[in-house]
Design a protein around this motif. Sequence first.
Motif, PDB file in Angstrom:
ATOM      1  N   LYS A  76      12.705 -17.810  64.081  1.00 46.37           N
ATOM      2  CA  LYS A  76      13.532 -16.399  64.563  1.00 46.37           C
ATOM      3  C   LYS A  76      15.357 -17.332  64.885  1.00 46.37           C
ATOM      4  O   LYS A  76      16.001 -16.050  64.354  1.00 46.37           O
ATOM      5  N   ARG A  79      16.522 -16.667  61.122  1.00 45.28           N
ATOM      6  CA  ARG A  79      17.055 -15.327  60.985  1.00 45.28           C
ATOM      7  C   ARG A  79      18.018 -14.369  61.862  1.00 45.28           C
ATOM      8  O   ARG A  79      18.533 -13.669  60.838  1.00 45.28           O
ATOM      9  N   THR A  83      21.535 -13.395  60.103  1.00 43.97           N
ATOM     10  CA  THR A  83      21.622 -12.081  60.061  1.00 43.97           C
ATOM     11  C   THR A  83      23.167 -11.755  61.460  1.00 43.97           C
ATOM     12  O   THR A  83      24.722 -11.413  59.982  1.00 43.97           O
ATOM     13  N   ASP A 288      20.149  -6.992  59.403  1.00 40.77           N
ATOM     14  CA  ASP A 288      18.611  -7.842  59.583  1.00 40.77           C
ATOM     15  C   ASP A 288      17.463  -7.476  59.072  1.00 40.77           C
ATOM     16  O   ASP A 288      17.174  -8.328  58.791  1.00 40.77           O
ATOM     17  N   ARG A 289      17.396  -6.333  58.258  1.00 43.40           N
ATOM     18  CA  ARG A 289      17.024  -5.860  56.804  1.00 43.40           C
ATOM     19  C   ARG A 289      16.731  -7.660  56.152  1.00 43.40           C
ATOM     20  O   ARG A 289      15.947  -7.957  55.904  1.00 43.40           O
ATOM     21  N   SER A 292      15.682 -10.539  57.153  1.00 47.13           N
ATOM     22  CA  SER A 292      14.188 -10.827  56.980  1.00 47.13           C
ATOM     23  C   SER A 292      13.615 -10.993  55.676  1.00 47.13           C
ATOM     24  O   SER A 292      12.487 -11.313  55.787  1.00 47.13           O
ATOM     25  N   MET A 297       9.560 -11.767  54.745  1.00 49.54           N
ATOM     26  CA  MET A 297       9.136 -11.066  56.044  1.00 49.54           C
ATOM     27  C   MET A 297       9.054  -9.551  55.689  1.00 49.54           C
ATOM     28  O   MET A 297       8.726  -8.985  56.238  1.00 49.54           O
ATOM     29  N   ASP A 299      11.070  -5.972  53.546  1.00 46.40           N
ATOM     30  CA  ASP A 299      11.446  -4.908  54.301  1.00 46.40           C
ATOM     31  C   ASP A 299      10.715  -3.423  54.450  1.00 46.40           C
ATOM     32  O   ASP A 299      11.659  -2.717  53.523  1.00 46.40           O
ATOM     33  N   PRO A 355       6.556  -7.892  52.383  1.00 46.46           N
ATOM     34  CA  PRO A 355       6.323  -8.943  52.999  1.00 46.46           C
ATOM     35  C   PRO A 355       5.384 -10.031  52.299  1.00 46.46           C
ATOM     36  O   PRO A 355       4.626  -9.778  51.611  1.00 46.46           O
TER      37      PRO A 355
END
Length: 455
Positions: A76, A79, A83, A288-289, A292, A297, A299, A355
């Motif tokens: 996290k 990430r 971002t 943010d996307r 990910s 992770m 989108d 993902p």
Amino acid sequence: MFESLTQRLSGTIERLRGRGRLTEENIRESLREVRIALLEADVALPVVQALIERIKVRAVGQEVLKSLTPGQALIKVVRDELTTVMGSQATDLNLNVPAPAVILMAGLQGAGKTTTVGKLAKHLKERRKKKVMVVSADVYRPAAIEQLKQLAEQIDVLFFASDASQKPVDIARAAIADARKSYVDVLLIDTAGRLAIDEAMMSEIKALHAAVSPVETLFVVDSMTGQDAATTAKAFSEALPLTGVVLTKTDGDARGGAALSVRYVTGRPIKFIGVGEKPDGLDVFHPDRVASRILDMGDVLSLVEQVEQQVDKDKAQKLAEKVAKGKKFDLNDMKDQLEQMQNMGGLHGLMDKLPGMGQIPDAVKNQVTGKEVPRMVAIINSMTKKERRNPALLNGSRRARIAKGSGLTPADVNKLMKQYQQMEKMMSKLSGGGMKGLMRGMKGMMGGRGGMPFR
């Protein structure tokens, strides 16, 4: 974009997931791998140093070490910092000004400025419901004006005619006057580029900027130039009051270094990313996307938006009604579904938003070349109307004829028919109202019988 970075980082992340406890030592070890991955992705060195330092400060502190799931907490942190370095959140165009809102496009020759003008015009017309006019002030590149005229006709927006004998400032002023008369909401001005930054180009675009006072000045840059993209963007941002950046050709950039460097180096937000040559190949940049996606992770939000915008709702409704009535799903229906998938970029275009794609071996991913869906459509197009409505007619001789007509092999036709049968089973389960049956059908399809379609 980001394939190589995702693969490197997903390996590091997988090793972290299983750790019950993280120490300063294994955090440093992981960050060393992250640093190498970023440098290999052609991220500018100052950006890598700043990013690693910020992650280290948060990770080695209490935030991660006292977490119940330290591996997840470190992911996290990575990430969040990715971002932040890309701009935290999507930055919208400022169109809240008296009409026409003037948007000036700047950049080097070959970056894709003219194509981006067409894509942005389509985006503003269809998604923002604006009346758009485009004009070319590029009086140096042969056929630049004609190229923009053809794009304007293709996407059905207003085009202000200009001539190579005119001065760029005169062209822009005349276009603004015409846009006012035509009650245009947004005027997009395409400008000339050079192969490299030079004094003459900078002087011209400064004069043009002063003459038109644009509400947005967007720098268009080829993402495939990596660190050079950030360097060029910095030079332009020092000469012009840029309001944002558009990264082009991101589908050809496996590293993604430009996306991670441009915002940090210039201080200007990335507003859009361009994919491919088609007029609808422009996406709003969501940091943010994208973070990910880099961390494997997926989108899903962008995927849902893409489906919303590009799926033909009337056809989807008709198919749903047909299935609900218990009517047979035929090859015409399958062709419609395949064509809609192709509109969304085919299998390859959907894959990078799902993902876990970083965990799939290259040998499997490389089988998806972008030719799968067009080949399947070609096979269906080689069938008669009767055969499409009644696939049970397709015996061996008919399949041989269809293979020949589509330029493929009988084995390819057999693969398509196997996939059709699986889809047809799913639809019949749905018509029976059984969600459990539908889920079982989907599981069967994903089970990989027959492997990847059309290698």
